[in-house]
Enzyme design. Structure first.
Site, PDB file in Angstrom:
ATOM      1  N   HIS A   1      33.675  62.003   6.350  1.00  0.00           N
ATOM      2  CA  HIS A   1      34.156  61.562   5.180  1.00  0.00           C
ATOM      3  C   HIS A   1      36.318  61.837   5.068  1.00  0.00           C
ATOM      4  CE1 HIS A   1      34.250  59.238   1.177  1.00  0.00           C
ATOM      5  NE2 HIS A   1      35.550  60.595   1.051  1.00  0.00           N
TER       6      HIS A   1
ATOM      7  N   ALA B   1      43.987  39.309  42.594  1.00  0.00           N
ATOM      8  CA  ALA B   1      44.468  40.641  42.097  1.00  0.00           C
ATOM      9  C   ALA B   1      42.791  41.816  41.760  1.00  0.00           C
ATOM     10  CB  ALA B   1      45.615  40.983  40.409  1.00  0.00           C
TER      11      ALA B   1
HETATM   12  C1  FAD Z   1      39.810  35.272  28.082  1.00  0.00           C
HETATM   13  C2  FAD Z   1      38.154  36.121  28.298  1.00  0.00           C
HETATM   14  C3  FAD Z   1      38.447  37.589  27.333  1.00  0.00           C
HETATM   15  C4  FAD Z   1      37.264  38.356  27.907  1.00  0.00           C
HETATM   16  N1  FAD Z   1      37.482  39.151  27.162  1.00  0.00           N
HETATM   17  C5  FAD Z   1      36.237  39.955  27.013  1.00  0.00           C
HETATM   18  C6  FAD Z   1      36.285  41.266  26.582  1.00  0.00           C
HETATM   19  O1  FAD Z   1      37.372  42.096  25.629  1.00  0.00           O
HETATM   20  N2  FAD Z   1      35.136  42.272  26.719  1.00  0.00           N
HETATM   21  C7  FAD Z   1      34.062  42.079  27.805  1.00  0.00           C
HETATM   22  O2  FAD Z   1      33.939  43.029  28.172  1.00  0.00           O
HETATM   23  N3  FAD Z   1      34.219  40.440  28.435  1.00  0.00           N
HETATM   24  C8  FAD Z   1      35.585  40.129  27.998  1.00  0.00           C
HETATM   25  N4  FAD Z   1      35.171  39.244  29.070  1.00  0.00           N
HETATM   26  C9  FAD Z   1      35.000  38.562  30.490  1.00  0.00           C
HETATM   27  C10 FAD Z   1      34.856  39.734  31.495  1.00  0.00           C
HETATM   28  O3  FAD Z   1      36.235  39.806  32.041  1.00  0.00           O
HETATM   29  C11 FAD Z   1      34.076  39.132  32.161  1.00  0.00           C
HETATM   30  O4  FAD Z   1      32.398  39.043  32.545  1.00  0.00           O
HETATM   31  C12 FAD Z   1      34.486  40.155  33.995  1.00  0.00           C
HETATM   32  O5  FAD Z   1      35.098  40.267  34.268  1.00  0.00           O
HETATM   33  C13 FAD Z   1      33.237  40.183  34.819  1.00  0.00           C
HETATM   34  O6  FAD Z   1      33.581  41.122  36.171  1.00  0.00           O
HETATM   35  P1  FAD Z   1      33.057  40.584  38.134  1.00  0.00           P
HETATM   36  O7  FAD Z   1      33.586  41.822  38.097  1.00  0.00           O
HETATM   37  O8  FAD Z   1      32.087  40.207  37.257  1.00  0.00           O
HETATM   38  O9  FAD Z   1      33.781  39.222  37.936  1.00  0.00           O
HETATM   39  P2  FAD Z   1      35.388  38.827  37.885  1.00  0.00           P
HETATM   40  O10 FAD Z   1      36.437  39.600  36.861  1.00  0.00           O
HETATM   41  O11 FAD Z   1      35.933  37.281  37.779  1.00  0.00           O
HETATM   42  O12 FAD Z   1      36.472  39.563  39.316  1.00  0.00           O
HETATM   43  C14 FAD Z   1      35.808  38.867  40.195  1.00  0.00           C
HETATM   44  C15 FAD Z   1      36.994  38.720  41.621  1.00  0.00           C
HETATM   45  O13 FAD Z   1      36.558  38.791  43.001  1.00  0.00           O
HETATM   46  C16 FAD Z   1      37.386  37.806  43.480  1.00  0.00           C
HETATM   47  N5  FAD Z   1      36.714  36.944  44.734  1.00  0.00           N
HETATM   48  C17 FAD Z   1      36.386  35.732  43.693  1.00  0.00           C
HETATM   49  N6  FAD Z   1      35.333  34.409  44.773  1.00  0.00           N
HETATM   50  C18 FAD Z   1      36.354  35.865  46.033  1.00  0.00           C
HETATM   51  C19 FAD Z   1      35.947  35.101  46.865  1.00  0.00           C
HETATM   52  N7  FAD Z   1      35.397  34.563  47.248  1.00  0.00           N
HETATM   53  N8  FAD Z   1      36.433  36.596  48.726  1.00  0.00           N
HETATM   54  C20 FAD Z   1      37.745  37.323  47.508  1.00  0.00           C
HETATM   55  N9  FAD Z   1      37.504  37.692  46.187  1.00  0.00           N
HETATM   56  C21 FAD Z   1      36.906  37.030  45.292  1.00  0.00           C
HETATM   57  C22 FAD Z   1      38.717  36.628  42.325  1.00  0.00           C
HETATM   58  O14 FAD Z   1      39.565  36.609  42.260  1.00  0.00           O
HETATM   59  C23 FAD Z   1      38.272  38.046  41.211  1.00  0.00           C
HETATM   60  O15 FAD Z   1      39.182  39.028  41.247  1.00  0.00           O
HETATM   61  C24 FAD Z   1      36.374  38.316  28.797  1.00  0.00           C
HETATM   62  C25 FAD Z   1      36.339  36.598  29.725  1.00  0.00           C
HETATM   63  C26 FAD Z   1      37.593  35.784  29.363  1.00  0.00           C
HETATM   64  C27 FAD Z   1      38.003  35.130  30.357  1.00  0.00           C
END
Ligand code: FAD
Length: 467
Positions: free
Chosen positions: A444, A37
């Protein structure tokens, strides 16, 4: 070629989708390959669903413990299936928002799993099994990370859970062992503790939120314990056994060298995540990786392959959504010849427990280790009128300043800490001084007055605390 664009992004999380939007704003044609998604971990299985469950369980707890409420509060139950359904509605709404932005910016979304070749061609396996090949002027890798298992304990979806599974439980467990006292472990532990689950958090390091300011970490741990969370630091887990609907974790308490054993119906492994760098390379691996598997990048967020950028959890550092998004904007700008940068000195983080914990910049220990004179100013929420009216006086603000009065770090344990930290993050980003915060007029009665008081305290002129 099935597709050819200026910019291709692999992964549609807060790193990838933000990079795509920025690249489109800069007039480039963009494709995003996302296997699941849009919104990624953050929107679907991370930041947003946890905050929904935290909010609902907080209301539930307040109703049951609020000093001013009378009546049969014991009858109030939290309709957990409804909470879960509402959580999904919030997630779906946000995901639809990203889809809408993609349409408006004419960003193509290919639903499939992508792998990059060294020659920068992108191979995509679509959900129906067909394959596509494409190429782009520049590629931004934003494939994120996934929960890590322990060497001796794998996820099984029922007794040994990842955060994704723990978010979707149909009912609260009787007892939950949480491995890891980082943000995810503490937030999930708080959610279930508020629902009556007996929660024990096991952490190998000496304090919760390893690496945080020592004084603040100790305060935070006390507050969590007061709320009923069992927090055990310096506990090293060495084995895990499943059986009879229970999981037993065994290990050694590093304070006493005594063996320990804990059992519960569920275990949440929240002690780390691993980058998806192994899933995005086609053929012989060619991307330079760190020892932990994170993709290595230079200050322009470019990998060892020219024209291939990497961002977000995939490159390590603090695994935070806003870090990923800022890197996404910077990488998109660099991919079109710009000079995008991320200021990691002023990267804030928060834990959304109650009270919240938020922090930016150096800890007191780091500032002292860096040399030079260090001045600190602390102010407790016990002396803040607004916190008292909110029945939320637990907590403290600490500002750390260098000899030139510039803010080196700030740490907040208190109500709405995740919002309050923004003022100090802005100050750090713009190189403002403690005096700028101290002299700025704050409304405040607000919680933000405590920020001003902590700043005044650095200069020994706090009004509502003894200096
Ligand atoms: C339970 C939980 C709570 C969190 N709460 C917070 C918070 O409150 N605040 C905060 O800042 N961070 C929070 N985080 C961390 C945050 O979710 C991540 O740091 C952030 O989502 C990273 O973003 P990203 O785009 O690097 O990776 P992701 O969000 O992991 O996105 C990567 C995407 O790439 C896709 N993908 C992977 N491999 C492939 C491929 N080969 N081909 C096509 N698509 C692919 C995946 O499906 C995914 O949708 C939380 C994490 C978790 C697990």
């Amino acid at each position: 070629m099935d597709f050819r664009k200026d910019i291709a992004v692999i992964g549609g999380g807060p790193g990838g989708y933000v990079a795509a939007i920025r690249a489109a704003q800069l007039g480039r044609t963009v494709v995003v390959v996302e296997r699941d998604a849009l919104g990624g971990t953050c929107m679907n299985w991370g930041c947003i669903p946890t905050k929904h469950l935290l909010h609902q369980t907080k209301l539930f707890r307040e109703l049951r413990t609020g000093k001013a409420f009378d009546g049969p509060v014991g009858d109030i139950v939290l309709n957990w299936p409804r909470v879960q359904a509402e959580k999904q509605k919030v997630v779906d709404r946000l995901v639809r928002g990203v889809e809408f932005l993609f349409q408006r910016y004419k960003i193509e979304w290919i639903r499939g799993t992508a792998a990059l070749r060294e020659d920068r061609r992108i191979f995509v396996r679509l959900s129906d099994g067909r394959e596509q090949v494409g190429e782009a002027g520049a590629v931004i890798l934003a494939a994120g990370s996934r929960p890590a298992e322990l060497p001796f304990l794998n996820f099984d979806g029922t007794a040994v859970l990842s955060s994704t599974e723990a978010l979707a439980l149909t009912q609260p467990p009787k007892a939950l062992l949480v491995v890891g006292a980082g943000a995810i472990g503490l937030e999930m532990g708080t959610i279930y503790s508020r629902l009556g689950t007996e929660v024990t958090v096991l952490e190998i390091m000496p304090s919760v939120l390893p690496g945080c300011d020592r004084e603040m970490g100790q305060r935070f741990e006390l507050v969590l314990k007061k709320q009923g969370l069992k927090v055990m630091t310096r506990f090293r887990i060495e084995s895990g056994v499943r059986g009879d609907g229970r999981v037993i974790l065994k290990g050694t308490c590093l304070k006493t060298n005594a063996p320990f054993e804990f059992a519960a119906d569920k275990v949440l492994l929240a002690a780390g995540r691993r980058p998806n760098s192994d899933l995005i390379q086609d053929g012989t691996p060619f991307l330079a990786l760190s020892r932990q598997g994170y993709v290595e990048v230079n200050e322009r967020l470019e990998t060892n392959i020219p024209g291939v950028y990497a961002i977000g959890d995939l490159i390590g550092g603090k695994l935070l959504a806003h870090k990923a998004s800022h890197e996404g904007m910077a990488a998109a700008e660099n991919a079109v010849g710009g000079r995008g940068q991320v200021d990691y000195r002023a990267l804030p983080m928060a834990v959304f427990t109650e009270p919240e914990f938020a922090s930016v910049g150096m800890t007191e220990e780091e500032a002292k280790a860096a040399g030079g004179e260090v001045r600190t100013g602390t102010f407790t929420f016990q002396a803040n009128g607004r916190a008292l009216t909110m029945d939320s006086p637990d907590g403290l603000i600490k500002i750390i300043a260098g000899p030139d009065d510039r803010i080196l770090g700030a740490h907040i344990l208190g109500p709405c800490a995740s919002e309050l930290i923004a003022e100090l993050t802005l100050a750090m980003t713009k190189g403002l001084k403690v005096a700028d915060t101290a002299e700025s007029i704050h409304i405040h009665p607000t919680l933000s007055e405590a920020v001003m008081e902590a700043a005044l305290k650095v200069h020994g002129r706090s009004i509502h605390a003894l200096n």
